[in-house]
Each structure stands twice: as C-alpha cells, then as structure tokens.
Design a protein around this motif. Sequence first.
Motif, PDB file in Angstrom:
ATOM      1  N   LYS A  30      16.047  -2.343   6.666  1.00 33.26           N
ATOM      2  CA  LYS A  30      15.324  -1.069   6.554  1.00 33.26           C
ATOM      3  C   LYS A  30      15.569  -0.409   5.195  1.00 33.26           C
ATOM      4  N   THR A  31      16.819  -0.431   4.730  1.00 38.99           N
ATOM      5  CA  THR A  31      17.088   0.225   3.447  1.00 38.99           C
ATOM      6  C   THR A  31      16.473  -0.582   2.290  1.00 38.99           C
ATOM      7  N   GLU A  32      16.422  -1.904   2.429  1.00 38.49           N
ATOM      8  CA  GLU A  32      15.772  -2.717   1.380  1.00 38.49           C
ATOM      9  C   GLU A  32      14.277  -2.408   1.315  1.00 38.49           C
ATOM     10  N   LYS A  33      13.650  -2.304   2.487  1.00 42.37           N
ATOM     11  CA  LYS A  33      12.212  -2.015   2.506  1.00 42.37           C
ATOM     12  C   LYS A  33      11.950  -0.607   1.976  1.00 42.37           C
ATOM     13  N   ALA A  34      12.818   0.340   2.334  1.00 47.15           N
ATOM     14  CA  ALA A  34      12.660   1.719   1.850  1.00 47.15           C
ATOM     15  C   ALA A  34      12.726   1.717   0.319  1.00 47.15           C
ATOM     16  N   ALA A  35      13.664   0.970  -0.227  1.00 46.91           N
ATOM     17  CA  ALA A  35      13.803   0.915  -1.694  1.00 46.91           C
ATOM     18  C   ALA A  35      12.550   0.289  -2.309  1.00 46.91           C
ATOM     19  N   TYR A  36      12.022  -0.757  -1.661  1.00 54.63           N
ATOM     20  CA  TYR A  36      10.841  -1.447  -2.195  1.00 54.63           C
ATOM     21  C   TYR A  36       9.641  -0.501  -2.320  1.00 54.63           C
ATOM     22  N   VAL A  37       9.452   0.337  -1.299  1.00 53.78           N
ATOM     23  CA  VAL A  37       8.270   1.217  -1.334  1.00 53.78           C
ATOM     24  C   VAL A  37       8.517   2.498  -2.134  1.00 53.78           C
ATOM     25  N   GLY A  38       9.739   2.654  -2.637  1.00 50.82           N
ATOM     26  CA  GLY A  38      10.021   3.792  -3.521  1.00 50.82           C
ATOM     27  C   GLY A  38      10.628   4.997  -2.822  1.00 50.82           C
ATOM     28  N   PHE A  39      11.123   4.813  -1.588  1.00 48.02           N
ATOM     29  CA  PHE A  39      11.793   5.922  -0.895  1.00 48.02           C
ATOM     30  C   PHE A  39      13.249   5.982  -1.344  1.00 48.02           C
ATOM     31  N   VAL A  40      13.828   7.162  -1.136  1.00 53.75           N
ATOM     32  CA  VAL A  40      15.270   7.291  -1.352  1.00 53.75           C
ATOM     33  C   VAL A  40      15.917   7.126   0.011  1.00 53.75           C
ATOM     34  N   SER A  41      16.928   6.262   0.120  1.00 58.31           N
ATOM     35  CA  SER A  41      17.574   6.186   1.434  1.00 58.31           C
ATOM     36  C   SER A  41      19.027   6.631   1.334  1.00 58.31           C
ATOM     37  N   PHE A  42      19.468   7.230   2.429  1.00 62.42           N
ATOM     38  CA  PHE A  42      20.831   7.746   2.526  1.00 62.42           C
ATOM     39  C   PHE A  42      21.466   7.054   3.722  1.00 62.42           C
ATOM     40  N   GLN A  43      22.583   6.375   3.481  1.00 60.72           N
ATOM     41  CA  GLN A  43      23.190   5.621   4.587  1.00 60.72           C
ATOM     42  C   GLN A  43      24.485   6.275   5.037  1.00 60.72           C
ATOM     43  N   TYR A  44      24.646   6.356   6.325  1.00 61.53           N
ATOM     44  CA  TYR A  44      25.866   6.946   6.884  1.00 61.53           C
ATOM     45  C   TYR A  44      26.439   5.972   7.911  1.00 61.53           C
TER      46      TYR A  44
ATOM     47  N   SER B  28       0.833  -1.203   0.000  1.00 61.84           N
ATOM     48  CA  SER B  28       0.000   0.000   0.000  1.00 61.84           C
ATOM     49  C   SER B  28       0.875   1.264   0.000  1.00 61.84           C
ATOM     50  N   LEU B  29       1.976   1.236   0.738  1.00 58.96           N
ATOM     51  CA  LEU B  29       2.890   2.396   0.751  1.00 58.96           C
ATOM     52  C   LEU B  29       3.538   2.602  -0.619  1.00 58.96           C
ATOM     53  N   LYS B  30       3.865   1.489  -1.253  1.00 57.40           N
ATOM     54  CA  LYS B  30       4.494   1.560  -2.580  1.00 57.40           C
ATOM     55  C   LYS B  30       3.545   2.275  -3.562  1.00 57.40           C
ATOM     56  N   GLU B  31       2.273   1.888  -3.478  1.00 56.94           N
ATOM     57  CA  GLU B  31       1.270   2.488  -4.362  1.00 56.94           C
ATOM     58  C   GLU B  31       1.095   3.982  -4.048  1.00 56.94           C
ATOM     59  N   LYS B  32       1.026   4.295  -2.738  1.00 60.95           N
ATOM     60  CA  LYS B  32       0.852   5.696  -2.334  1.00 60.95           C
ATOM     61  C   LYS B  32       2.048   6.548  -2.775  1.00 60.95           C
ATOM     62  N   THR B  33       3.240   5.996  -2.635  1.00 61.13           N
ATOM     63  CA  THR B  33       4.460   6.730  -3.012  1.00 61.13           C
ATOM     64  C   THR B  33       4.467   6.977  -4.514  1.00 61.13           C
ATOM     65  N   GLN B  34       4.086   5.936  -5.265  1.00 56.00           N
ATOM     66  CA  GLN B  34       4.068   6.073  -6.728  1.00 56.00           C
ATOM     67  C   GLN B  34       3.111   7.183  -7.145  1.00 56.00           C
ATOM     68  N   LYS B  35       1.918   7.189  -6.540  1.00 52.37           N
ATOM     69  CA  LYS B  35       0.922   8.233  -6.861  1.00 52.37           C
ATOM     70  C   LYS B  35       1.460   9.610  -6.495  1.00 52.37           C
ATOM     71  N   PHE B  36       2.114   9.689  -5.359  1.00 49.40           N
ATOM     72  CA  PHE B  36       2.674  10.941  -4.845  1.00 49.40           C
ATOM     73  C   PHE B  36       3.740  11.479  -5.811  1.00 49.40           C
ATOM     74  N   VAL B  37       4.598  10.581  -6.263  1.00 48.22           N
ATOM     75  CA  VAL B  37       5.680  10.978  -7.175  1.00 48.22           C
ATOM     76  C   VAL B  37       5.108  11.327  -8.554  1.00 48.22           C
ATOM     77  N   ASP B  38       4.084  10.570  -8.972  1.00 45.67           N
ATOM     78  CA  ASP B  38       3.455  10.847 -10.273  1.00 45.67           C
ATOM     79  C   ASP B  38       2.860  12.252 -10.334  1.00 45.67           C
ATOM     80  N   LYS B  39       2.520  12.775  -9.146  1.00 47.22           N
ATOM     81  CA  LYS B  39       1.963  14.142  -9.120  1.00 47.22           C
ATOM     82  C   LYS B  39       3.075  15.190  -9.148  1.00 47.22           C
ATOM     83  N   GLY B  40       4.313  14.743  -9.317  1.00 48.97           N
ATOM     84  CA  GLY B  40       5.439  15.688  -9.418  1.00 48.97           C
ATOM     85  C   GLY B  40       6.144  15.947  -8.103  1.00 48.97           C
ATOM     86  N   ASN B  41       5.795  15.183  -7.073  1.00 50.31           N
ATOM     87  CA  ASN B  41       6.450  15.384  -5.773  1.00 50.31           C
ATOM     88  C   ASN B  41       7.752  14.593  -5.669  1.00 50.31           C
TER      89      ASN B  41
END
Length: 289
Positions: free
Chosen positions: A52-66, A16-29
Amino acid sequence: MVELNCKFLSSSIYDSLKEKTQKFVDKGNRAPGLAVVTVGDDDASHLYVKTKTEKAAYVGFVSFQYFLNGDSREEDVISLIETLNKDDKVDGILLQLPLPPHLNEKEIIEHIALSKDVDGFSSYNMGRMLKGEECFIPCTPKGILTILNHFGISTIGKKVTVIGRSDIVGKPMAVLLMNKGYDATVTVANSKTKDLKSLTLSSDIVISAVGKPMFLDSSYFSDGTVIIDVGINRISDSTRKRGWRTVGDVDINSLKDRDVSCTPVPGGVGLMTVASLMENTFISRERRG
Ligand code: NAP
C-alpha cells in the motif's frame, strides 16, 4: 475459461491517479496524505502495508506509517487515531486488520473520522452506503464493481450469489449490488446455508469471500457464470522457495475447459482492493478541500 486478470486494469488506475495527483499538486494543492496504522508483527499485514505504501508513493501521495507494538492497549490505538483525525496533512486513515485479538476492532474503527474513513468500515459510513448516500465504498467491493464494469459485465436483473457475510466484503457487496443502478437479485450465503451448490448453479455471477482454499470446483458453476474469487489463502508448496503459495477459494484449474469467466488469485480482486484504497484517498483529499 476466460481469466479476468486485473493487472492491466489496476495499473491503468494507478497511472490515471498519478496523472490526476500531479495536476492537482501543480495547481498548488497539497498532495493527498494516507496514514497507515499497523498493530503487532503479523507477516501478512506487513506485506500488505508495504504494498500500500509503495502504491501510494507511485501515485504521488504522502504516506505516514505507524507501527504499534502487538501488546498496545486499546486507548493507545484510539489516541493515535484521534491525533491523525486532527492532522490536516492526513486525508485517509487505514487501520490494517486484523488487529491482535485483545483489541476490539469494531470499537476502534468507530474512532476514525468519517471524512478520513477511506476503508469505509465505520458504522456511520456503512449506514450511508446502505441508504445510497455519499460515503466511501469499502475497497474490496468497490474493486469488484470496477472489475465488473471494466469487463463489461452487467449486473442488472442478474442472479448473484455472494458467499460470505463479513462486514468488509460480503455484506457491503450484497448491499451495493442490490442498490439502484446495479439492480441485481442477490443471495448471500453463510456457513449454515443448505445446498450452496444449487444456489451457485442457478447464479449468473458468484462472488466468493469464504477463505477456504479450493472450496469451489467446476461442479459449482453453470456455463456462462462469472466468478469473482475474493479468497486469499496460503497453502504449502514445497516447489516454492518460501514453502507456500497463495490460492483463492476457487479451484481455477478445474475450470480450464469450462465456458466461465473467473478472476485469478493472485492477479485479481486483491490488486483492485489496493487500487480502490488509493482512489478513495484521492476522493477524500478532494472532498476535504
Ligand atoms: P471472514 O470474516 O473470514 O468470513 C468468511 C465468511 O465465509 C463467513 O461469513 C462464513 O460464514 C462464510 N463461510 C464459511 N464457510 C462457508 C461455507 N461452507 N458455505 C458458505 N459460507 C461459508 O470473511 P472475509 O473477511 O470477507 O474474508 C474472506 C476471504 O477473503 C479470506 O480469504 C480473506 O483473506 C479474503 N479477503 C480478500 C480481500 C482481497 O482484497 N482480495 C479482501 C478481504 C478479504 P459464517 O458467517 O456463518 O461464519
């Protein structure tokens, strides 16, 4: 025993998050951004960060690792956090705990900007939660509320015993359950509690966050009890290639023939903690506009 397995639930949250993120990005965000800060070389921490970074990638987030060295000074960690606070591409900052013992965890956490404190551990966020104001619900208690809701387990008017009083699980869990809407009668046990068994035996719901393998067996529960096992404990197991396996606080095998419900370890609360972190990061992105 009914096993409250959370694999399906956590997968459906990611989808569900993946779908929401895709819609969000499709709107130019811009896609939500999650920064993960690890200090030192703890094996378990690295494994959690990888998940955590694998799941973030799956749902379409950008992750930054330090990754900071284990001998980093407090100023170095705080300086990185302050840089991330100012970085517009970062919506959530996750400081992987525990930190090496020479660092003051509580002090460092306070430097995470309130708007990016997706773990919800800062005092200000905790205070807001205590007062029932808008905040980030800490991920493990949030995941447990999602489990109860998903499996149709009401807490209204129920007797709940939370075992453990940590800032990240026990305390926030107790606060949330006593708030309006959840309306539970909550008892919080700690290591000095006398006759824990009499508390658990008279509870409708028992939430264990102790960190001792097989700490609670069948004799601690009455028929009908819902058991939420938060514990993540490694025990040696020569039948496994790696020589160990993960178990919870509850001796789940002793419950097999009992009329109780229990979350498994693995496959229970741990899955929901990570899913809740992703939910909080999405909420942060939306709030930050
Ligand atoms: P913690 O800081 O490790 O503290 C453990 C708590 O258990 C303390 O409050 C302690 O009491 C209490 N305790 C110890 N012995 C007890 C006894 N005999 N009777 C009653 N209470 C007792 O707690 P935590 O950080 O919440 O971690 C607890 C466990 O949950 C660990 O296994 C951890 O790995 C796991 N965990 C899992 C997740 C997840 O996503 N599944 C997330 C976070 C933590 P005192 O305060 O008196 O010492």
